[in-house]
Design a protein around this motif. Sequence first.
Motif, mmCIF file in Angstrom:
data_model
loop_
_atom_site.group_PDB
_atom_site.id
_atom_site.type_symbol
_atom_site.label_atom_id
_atom_site.label_comp_id
_atom_site.label_asym_id
_atom_site.label_seq_id
_atom_site.Cartn_x
_atom_site.Cartn_y
_atom_site.Cartn_z
ATOM 1 N N HIS A 81 0.966 19.370 -1.708
ATOM 2 C CA HIS A 81 1.828 18.283 -2.155
ATOM 3 C C HIS A 81 1.111 17.500 -3.246
ATOM 4 N N SER A 82 1.866 16.903 -4.131
ATOM 5 C CA SER A 82 1.332 15.931 -5.076
ATOM 6 C C SER A 82 1.537 14.567 -4.436
ATOM 7 N N ILE A 83 0.518 13.698 -4.533
ATOM 8 C CA ILE A 83 0.632 12.405 -3.867
ATOM 9 C C ILE A 83 0.562 11.265 -4.876
ATOM 10 N N LEU A 84 1.367 10.256 -4.585
ATOM 11 C CA LEU A 84 1.462 9.043 -5.370
ATOM 12 C C LEU A 84 1.054 7.896 -4.463
ATOM 13 N N ILE A 85 -0.115 7.342 -4.704
ATOM 14 C CA ILE A 85 -0.631 6.264 -3.856
ATOM 15 C C ILE A 85 -0.155 4.946 -4.442
ATOM 16 N N CYS A 86 0.561 4.176 -3.639
ATOM 17 C CA CYS A 86 1.191 2.955 -4.126
ATOM 18 C C CYS A 86 0.684 1.718 -3.398
ATOM 19 N N CYS A 87 0.667 0.615 -4.139
ATOM 20 C CA CYS A 87 0.477 -0.713 -3.561
ATOM 21 C C CYS A 87 1.429 -1.638 -4.311
ATOM 22 N N GLY A 88 1.279 -2.924 -4.172
ATOM 23 C CA GLY A 88 2.216 -3.841 -4.798
ATOM 24 C C GLY A 88 2.252 -3.735 -6.309
ATOM 25 N N ALA A 89 1.103 -3.862 -6.948
ATOM 26 C CA ALA A 89 1.045 -3.877 -8.409
ATOM 27 C C ALA A 89 0.391 -2.643 -9.014
ATOM 28 N N GLY A 90 -0.229 -1.795 -8.207
ATOM 29 C CA GLY A 90 -0.905 -0.603 -8.735
ATOM 30 C C GLY A 90 -2.230 -0.909 -9.395
ATOM 31 N N ILE A 91 -2.819 -2.030 -9.031
ATOM 32 C CA ILE A 91 -4.050 -2.479 -9.681
ATOM 33 C C ILE A 91 -5.295 -2.217 -8.821
ATOM 34 N N SER A 92 -5.225 -2.523 -7.528
ATOM 35 C CA SER A 92 -6.432 -2.512 -6.698
ATOM 36 C C SER A 92 -6.365 -1.540 -5.527
ATOM 37 N N ARG A 93 -5.486 -1.811 -4.557
ATOM 38 C CA ARG A 93 -5.483 -1.037 -3.315
ATOM 39 C C ARG A 93 -5.192 0.442 -3.533
ATOM 40 N N SER A 94 -4.186 0.756 -4.343
ATOM 41 C CA SER A 94 -3.852 2.164 -4.582
ATOM 42 C C SER A 94 -5.010 2.896 -5.253
ATOM 43 N N ASN A 95 -5.662 2.233 -6.177
ATOM 44 C CA ASN A 95 -6.797 2.851 -6.864
ATOM 45 C C ASN A 95 -8.018 2.978 -5.954
ATOM 46 N N ALA A 96 -8.170 2.052 -5.016
ATOM 47 C CA ALA A 96 -9.257 2.165 -4.037
ATOM 48 C C ALA A 96 -9.065 3.411 -3.178
ATOM 49 N N ILE A 97 -7.838 3.650 -2.731
ATOM 50 C CA ILE A 97 -7.583 4.844 -1.914
ATOM 51 C C ILE A 97 -7.727 6.099 -2.769
ATOM 52 N N ALA A 98 -7.270 6.054 -4.012
ATOM 53 C CA ALA A 98 -7.454 7.203 -4.908
ATOM 54 C C ALA A 98 -8.936 7.504 -5.088
ATOM 55 N N LEU A 99 -9.752 6.471 -5.177
ATOM 56 C CA LEU A 99 -11.200 6.653 -5.275
ATOM 57 C C LEU A 99 -11.725 7.399 -4.052
ATOM 58 N N GLY A 100 -11.296 6.980 -2.869
ATOM 59 C CA GLY A 100 -11.710 7.665 -1.648
ATOM 60 C C GLY A 100 -11.254 9.111 -1.609
ATOM 61 N N VAL A 101 -10.056 9.371 -2.105
ATOM 62 C CA VAL A 101 -9.525 10.745 -2.137
ATOM 63 C C VAL A 101 -10.339 11.610 -3.104
ATOM 64 N N LEU A 102 -10.667 11.068 -4.256
ATOM 65 C CA LEU A 102 -11.482 11.829 -5.210
ATOM 66 C C LEU A 102 -12.841 12.181 -4.618
ATOM 67 N N ILE A 103 -13.419 11.256 -3.867
ATOM 68 C CA ILE A 103 -14.733 11.499 -3.260
ATOM 69 C C ILE A 103 -14.621 12.512 -2.127
ATOM 70 N N LYS A 104 -13.683 12.260 -1.200
ATOM 71 C CA LYS A 104 -13.601 13.109 -0.014
ATOM 72 C C LYS A 104 -12.968 14.472 -0.311
ATOM 73 N N HIS A 105 -11.804 14.464 -0.910
ATOM 74 C CA HIS A 105 -11.057 15.716 -1.080
ATOM 75 C C HIS A 105 -11.572 16.550 -2.253
ATOM 76 N N PHE A 106 -11.843 15.870 -3.363
ATOM 77 C CA PHE A 106 -12.245 16.591 -4.571
ATOM 78 C C PHE A 106 -13.753 16.645 -4.756
ATOM 79 N N LYS A 107 -14.489 16.095 -3.784
ATOM 80 C CA LYS A 107 -15.961 16.177 -3.754
ATOM 81 C C LYS A 107 -16.620 15.572 -5.000
ATOM 82 N N MET A 108 -16.038 14.515 -5.512
ATOM 83 C CA MET A 108 -16.609 13.845 -6.683
ATOM 84 C C MET A 108 -17.647 12.826 -6.250
#
Length: 141
Positions: A81-108
Motif C-alpha cells: 500500500h502507499s501511505i499518506l500520514i496526516c495530521c492537522g497542518a502537515g507540519i510536525s506530527r505527520s512528518n515525525a511519523i514519516a521520520l520513524g517509518v523511514l528509519i524503521k521500514h526503509f532502514k535509513m
Amino acid sequence: MYKILDNLATHGIAYNNNTHYISKKRVSEEEELLTFYEATDDDGKKWLIIDARILSDYELNDLQDYLALIDTSSRLLDQDHSILICCGAGISRSNAIALGVLIKHFKMEFYAALELIQRKVPICNIDPLHIMALKKIFNVS
C-alpha cells in the motif's frame, strides 16, 4: 500532499482539501480487520491514510503511540500500500511519523531521513518533543 517517496507522503487534513477522501478501505492484518480512509491524489493514485492526530505537539506523548503509528505504516507498506500520514497542518506530527517509518521500514539513518523529509516537505517543522521521542525509540544520541 508532499511525496517523500513514491509510496510515502505527508499531508495536513485540516487546512487543505486538495486530496479527495473517497472511501473507507478494509485491510486484513493477520486476524484483525482494520478500516482506513483512502485518499486519491491528483494523479489518481490511491493512498491509505495514517492519522497522526492522536499525538500532541504540546506535551510528551507515550512512546507506544509513536510505535503503533510507525508499525502500522510499516505493515501497510509491506502489503504494497502507499501511505499518506496526516495530521492537522502537515507540519510536525505527520512528518515525525514519516521520520520513524523511514528509519524503521526503509532502514535509513536518523539524520539522513530527517534531511530527506526537510527537503521534500518545505513546511516541515517537527516539534522538538517528537524528535526527542524518536531519538529515544531509535537509540540516537
